[in-house]
Scaffold this motif. Structure first.
Motif, PDB file in Angstrom:
ATOM      1  N   LEU A  55       0.985  -0.947   0.116  1.00  0.00           N
ATOM      2  CA  LEU A  55      -0.185  -0.346  -0.093  1.00  0.00           C
ATOM      3  C   LEU A  55       0.962   1.218  -0.212  1.00  0.00           C
ATOM      4  CD1 LEU A  55      -2.416   1.333   0.413  1.00  0.00           C
ATOM      5  CD2 LEU A  55      -2.752   0.773   2.755  1.00  0.00           C
ATOM      6  N   PHE A  56       1.655   1.365   0.578  1.00  0.00           N
ATOM      7  CA  PHE A  56       2.750   2.281   0.702  1.00  0.00           C
ATOM      8  C   PHE A  56       3.386   2.746  -0.217  1.00  0.00           C
ATOM      9  CE2 PHE A  56       7.623   3.994   1.481  1.00  0.00           C
ATOM     10  CZ  PHE A  56       7.169   5.595   1.850  1.00  0.00           C
ATOM     11  N   GLU A  57       3.338   1.368  -1.423  1.00  0.00           N
ATOM     12  CA  GLU A  57       4.500   2.121  -2.681  1.00  0.00           C
ATOM     13  C   GLU A  57       3.247   2.517  -3.952  1.00  0.00           C
ATOM     14  OE1 GLU A  57       7.595  -2.193  -2.509  1.00  0.00           O
ATOM     15  OE2 GLU A  57       6.373  -2.004  -3.121  1.00  0.00           O
ATOM     16  N   MET A  58       2.407   1.361  -3.130  1.00  0.00           N
ATOM     17  CA  MET A  58       0.644   2.517  -4.841  1.00  0.00           C
ATOM     18  C   MET A  58       0.934   3.695  -4.298  1.00  0.00           C
ATOM     19  SD  MET A  58      -1.642  -1.112  -4.027  1.00  0.00           S
ATOM     20  CE  MET A  58      -2.765  -0.403  -4.854  1.00  0.00           C
ATOM     21  N   MET A  59       0.491   4.481  -3.234  1.00  0.00           N
ATOM     22  CA  MET A  59       0.240   5.651  -2.460  1.00  0.00           C
ATOM     23  C   MET A  59       1.366   6.186  -2.663  1.00  0.00           C
ATOM     24  SD  MET A  59      -0.893   5.232   0.968  1.00  0.00           S
ATOM     25  CE  MET A  59      -0.172   6.354   1.631  1.00  0.00           C
ATOM     26  N   THR A  60       2.689   6.037  -2.482  1.00  0.00           N
ATOM     27  CA  THR A  60       4.046   6.947  -3.334  1.00  0.00           C
ATOM     28  C   THR A  60       3.750   7.227  -4.319  1.00  0.00           C
ATOM     29  OG1 THR A  60       5.151   5.892  -1.202  1.00  0.00           O
ATOM     30  CG2 THR A  60       6.681   6.273  -3.110  1.00  0.00           C
ATOM     31  N   GLU A  61       4.328   5.759  -5.336  1.00  0.00           N
ATOM     32  CA  GLU A  61       3.352   5.998  -6.959  1.00  0.00           C
ATOM     33  C   GLU A  61       2.473   6.711  -7.609  1.00  0.00           C
ATOM     34  OE1 GLU A  61       3.404   2.961 -10.841  1.00  0.00           O
ATOM     35  OE2 GLU A  61       3.012   2.343  -9.005  1.00  0.00           O
ATOM     36  N   GLU A  62       1.106   6.673  -6.363  1.00  0.00           N
ATOM     37  CA  GLU A  62       0.379   7.978  -7.270  1.00  0.00           C
ATOM     38  C   GLU A  62       0.808   9.556  -6.560  1.00  0.00           C
ATOM     39  OE1 GLU A  62      -3.559   9.006  -8.495  1.00  0.00           O
ATOM     40  OE2 GLU A  62      -2.469   6.685  -8.546  1.00  0.00           O
ATOM     41  N   GLN A  63       1.689   9.158  -5.710  1.00  0.00           N
ATOM     42  CA  GLN A  63       2.060  11.013  -5.833  1.00  0.00           C
ATOM     43  C   GLN A  63       2.294  11.185  -6.667  1.00  0.00           C
ATOM     44  OE1 GLN A  63       3.847  10.864  -1.756  1.00  0.00           O
ATOM     45  NE2 GLN A  63       1.515  10.480  -0.357  1.00  0.00           N
ATOM     46  N   GLN A  64       3.689   9.942  -7.026  1.00  0.00           N
ATOM     47  CA  GLN A  64       4.652  10.691  -7.975  1.00  0.00           C
ATOM     48  C   GLN A  64       4.095  10.905  -9.596  1.00  0.00           C
ATOM     49  OE1 GLN A  64       7.121   7.226  -8.022  1.00  0.00           O
ATOM     50  NE2 GLN A  64       8.724   7.898  -6.421  1.00  0.00           N
ATOM     51  N   ARG A  65       3.253  10.133  -9.772  1.00  0.00           N
ATOM     52  CA  ARG A  65       2.467  10.025 -11.105  1.00  0.00           C
ATOM     53  C   ARG A  65       1.637  11.758 -10.968  1.00  0.00           C
ATOM     54  NH1 ARG A  65      -2.609  10.525 -12.878  1.00  0.00           N
ATOM     55  NH2 ARG A  65      -3.354   9.360 -10.552  1.00  0.00           N
ATOM     56  N   GLU A  66       0.837  12.659  -9.570  1.00  0.00           N
ATOM     57  CA  GLU A  66       0.390  13.512  -9.906  1.00  0.00           C
ATOM     58  C   GLU A  66       1.441  14.602  -9.805  1.00  0.00           C
ATOM     59  OE1 GLU A  66      -2.077  13.370  -6.137  1.00  0.00           O
ATOM     60  OE2 GLU A  66      -3.190  12.339  -6.986  1.00  0.00           O
ATOM     61  N   SER A  67       2.696  14.132  -9.321  1.00  0.00           N
ATOM     62  CA  SER A  67       3.683  15.000  -8.605  1.00  0.00           C
ATOM     63  C   SER A  67       4.163  15.491 -10.707  1.00  0.00           C
ATOM     64  CB  SER A  67       4.305  14.404  -8.453  1.00  0.00           C
ATOM     65  OG  SER A  67       6.039  16.024  -8.187  1.00  0.00           O
ATOM     66  N   ARG A  68       3.979  14.435 -11.376  1.00  0.00           N
ATOM     67  CA  ARG A  68       4.781  14.710 -12.886  1.00  0.00           C
ATOM     68  C   ARG A  68       3.679  15.091 -14.171  1.00  0.00           C
ATOM     69  NH1 ARG A  68       6.466   9.120 -11.974  1.00  0.00           N
ATOM     70  NH2 ARG A  68       4.734   8.732 -12.559  1.00  0.00           N
ATOM     71  N   GLU A  69       2.355  15.010 -13.658  1.00  0.00           N
ATOM     72  CA  GLU A  69       1.629  15.058 -14.601  1.00  0.00           C
ATOM     73  C   GLU A  69       0.812  16.863 -13.823  1.00  0.00           C
ATOM     74  OE1 GLU A  69      -2.602  13.624 -13.205  1.00  0.00           O
ATOM     75  OE2 GLU A  69      -1.510  11.657 -14.431  1.00  0.00           O
ATOM     76  N   MET A  70       1.776  17.861 -13.392  1.00  0.00           N
ATOM     77  CA  MET A  70       1.919  19.269 -12.368  1.00  0.00           C
ATOM     78  C   MET A  70       2.721  20.013 -12.914  1.00  0.00           C
ATOM     79  SD  MET A  70      -0.368  21.235 -10.748  1.00  0.00           S
ATOM     80  CE  MET A  70      -1.498  19.923  -9.210  1.00  0.00           C
ATOM     81  N   GLU A  71       3.776  19.209 -12.865  1.00  0.00           N
ATOM     82  CA  GLU A  71       4.815  19.406 -13.622  1.00  0.00           C
ATOM     83  C   GLU A  71       4.474  19.276 -14.563  1.00  0.00           C
ATOM     84  OE1 GLU A  71       8.584  21.678 -14.060  1.00  0.00           O
ATOM     85  OE2 GLU A  71       7.604  20.946 -11.840  1.00  0.00           O
TER      86      GLU A  71
END
Length: 500
Positions: A55-71
């Motif tokens: 679950l921690f890895e999935m949450m981290t991956e989702e945050q990274q994806r959102e960060s990439r989209e925002m960037e």
């Protein structure tokens, strides 16, 4: 003892984190040396099994994806901002004077995009009431706009302050973009920009979605008289019911009198759809009046009576007989259209009584061949279907009178109705007729259904099959006994005749 307790607590914490998925199960961690040999052998015959992410890895991956989209979004916005800045007049030519750019303008958005540029005090103060207010003191050299909705639109509006021919500049834009420019122009009190945007909107065609946006934004901005011309295409002087009745009567009379059958069908479908759409979606409207619909019904019935009278006395050898029969079908179809509208508007109750009273018309109807008159019986079918569905609530006298006047005609024409009307659903007609009969008192049900029984035996498939109504009447009569006053069962066998 303390170390043992600490170990137990840590073990429980690890166990809890394993269950919640924050760390991987050690049982699937790298293998011990003693098991490597066995693994080499088994790996040759079975595929490698990968552990599912925690679950921690999935949450981290989702945050990274959102960060990439925002960037990525911020990068694209910066690219568009750079393009807009490159289009400013004083960048492409020095006509405005590079040394005159004496005000630092800072524009930033909520998502972190920030632009700083030097602009001309004399331009901004002369064309924008907002900037004139901000720069009224001679020592003011900077203006900052924070938390704006769209940095790009704001910059484009500032660029319009430098534009001499605003109408030509806006000509290549879309309606949505001009609405955005209008909002910023209104915010900075850029009167020339407001006027040019309104001129563009007044002259441009709108899609349905764009129309909603135009009405919404102009309502929010409250530009009053300056926006009136733009909205004239969707609003006019308040209509009165008398004015609307005149328009409805003109349109519907035109449809009824149309000579081209294809055009008549298309316009019927169009007007019916518009009237139904009004009923479904709008509460503030002027609808077609009951008086208009009933006047049209009377007109159709009168035309039918004249046509049937003429057809009854016509010699079969006359060459215009076919045209007259076609006119009968056309008038009957017109009446069906009006009745359908009245059913939808819940204005049809009085028409049931009106149609039931047409005994002279029904008598003439019986003298015309079914192939020419069956469209008239479809009006009766319409009413029975609506009564059977509970869409028409009229007295038992009106329901019984309707069947007494027109049921025989419906029986006679049913075969032609089936064969000639592709839109007719036989089962719907039969269900509607059955339900209408079953709403009557038992004596009247008995009289109608016994006559139907004899007719069905002789006519078969050319007669409506209302066996379901017959079955219900049978159960009501012979099985569901009702106690009499003295407590003894009594069969409700009754005798009833058509009224004279």
């Amino acid at each position: 003892m303390a170390s043992t307790t600490d170990g137990v607590l840590r073990s429980k914490e690890v166990s809890a984190m394993l269950k919640q998925g924050f760390i991987s199960d050690p049982s699937i961690s790298p293998l011990s040396p003693s098991s490597k040999t066995l693994t080499r052998v088994s790996s040759m015959s079975s595929p490698t099994v990968r552990s599912s992410p925690t679950l921690f890895e999935m949450m981290t991956e989702e945050q990274q994806r959102e960060s990439r989209e925002m960037e990525d979004k911020r990068r694209k916005s910066q690219e568009r901002v750079s393009r807009i800045l490159g289009e400013f007049p004083f960048v492409q030519t020095d006509d405005w004077g590079a040394l005159g750019r004496d005000v630092k303008l800072t524009v930033s958005s909520r998502d972190g995009v920030k632009v700083v540029m030097n602009v001309h005090r004399r331009v901004l103060a002369a064309r924008s009431g907002f900037f004139a207010e901000k720069l009224r003191h001679g020592d003011a050299h900077s203006v900052e706009i924070c938390d704006c909705d769209d940095v790009e639109v704001y910059l484009e509006t500032v660029m319009l302050l430098y534009c001499e021919d605003l109408r030509r500049r806006l000509a290549r834009e879309e309606v949505g973009k001009v609405l955005d420019l209008l909002k910023v122009s209104a915010a900075i009190k850029f009167d020339a920009g407001i006027a040019s945007c309104l001129d563009f909107l007044e002259a441009s065609p709108w899609s349905e979605d764009e129309e909603k946006k135009v009405v919404s934004i102009l309502g929010e901005l409250q530009l009053n008289d300056s926006a009136a011309e733009v909205l004239e295409r969707i609003s006019a002087e308040p209509s009165t019911s008398a004015t609307a009745d005149g328009i409805f009567l003109q349109l519907m009379s035109g449809v009824l009198q149309a000579k081209d059958d294809k055009a008549r069908r298309e316009m019927k479908a169009l007007i019916s759809g518009l009237l139904k759409d009004e009923t479904s979606h709008s509460s503030n409207k002027i609808d077609v009046s009951r008086e208009i619909l009933y006047s049209l019904c009377h007109r159709c019935i009168s035309s039918l009576f004249i046509c049937l009278t003429e057809a009854d006395g016509m010699d079969e050898s006359r060459c215009d007989r076919g045209a007259l029969m076609a006119e009968i079908g056309r008038e009957a179809d017109n009446l069906q259209w009006i009745v359908d509208i009245m059913i939808n508007k819940k204005m049809v109750d009085d028409f049931v009584k009106l149609w039931a009273d047409q005994k002279e018309l029904a008598a003439l109807h019986s003298k015309i061949p079914s192939m020419y008159r069956y469209e008239i019986s479809k009006v009766t079918a319409q009413l029975c279907i609506a009564i059977g569905r509970g869409q028409i609530l009229v007295s038992r006298e009106a329901r019984f009178s309707l069947l007494c006047t027109w049921l025989e005609a419906l029986y006679e024409d049913f075969g032609w109705m089936k064969r000639a009307s592709r839109s007719l659903d036989r089962k719907v007609v039969e269900d509607g007729l059955s339900q209408t009969i079953l709403t009557l008192p038992l004596a009247q049900q008995q009289m109608i259904l016994l006559k139907w029984f004899d007719r069905f035996l002789s006519r078969g498939d050319d007669c409506p099959n209302i066996q379901r109504a017959f079955e219900v009447w049978w159960r009501r009569t012979f099985i569901r006994h009702h106690a009499s006053e003295n407590g003894q069962p009594q069969l409700p066998i009754t005798i009833c005749d058509y009224p004279t």
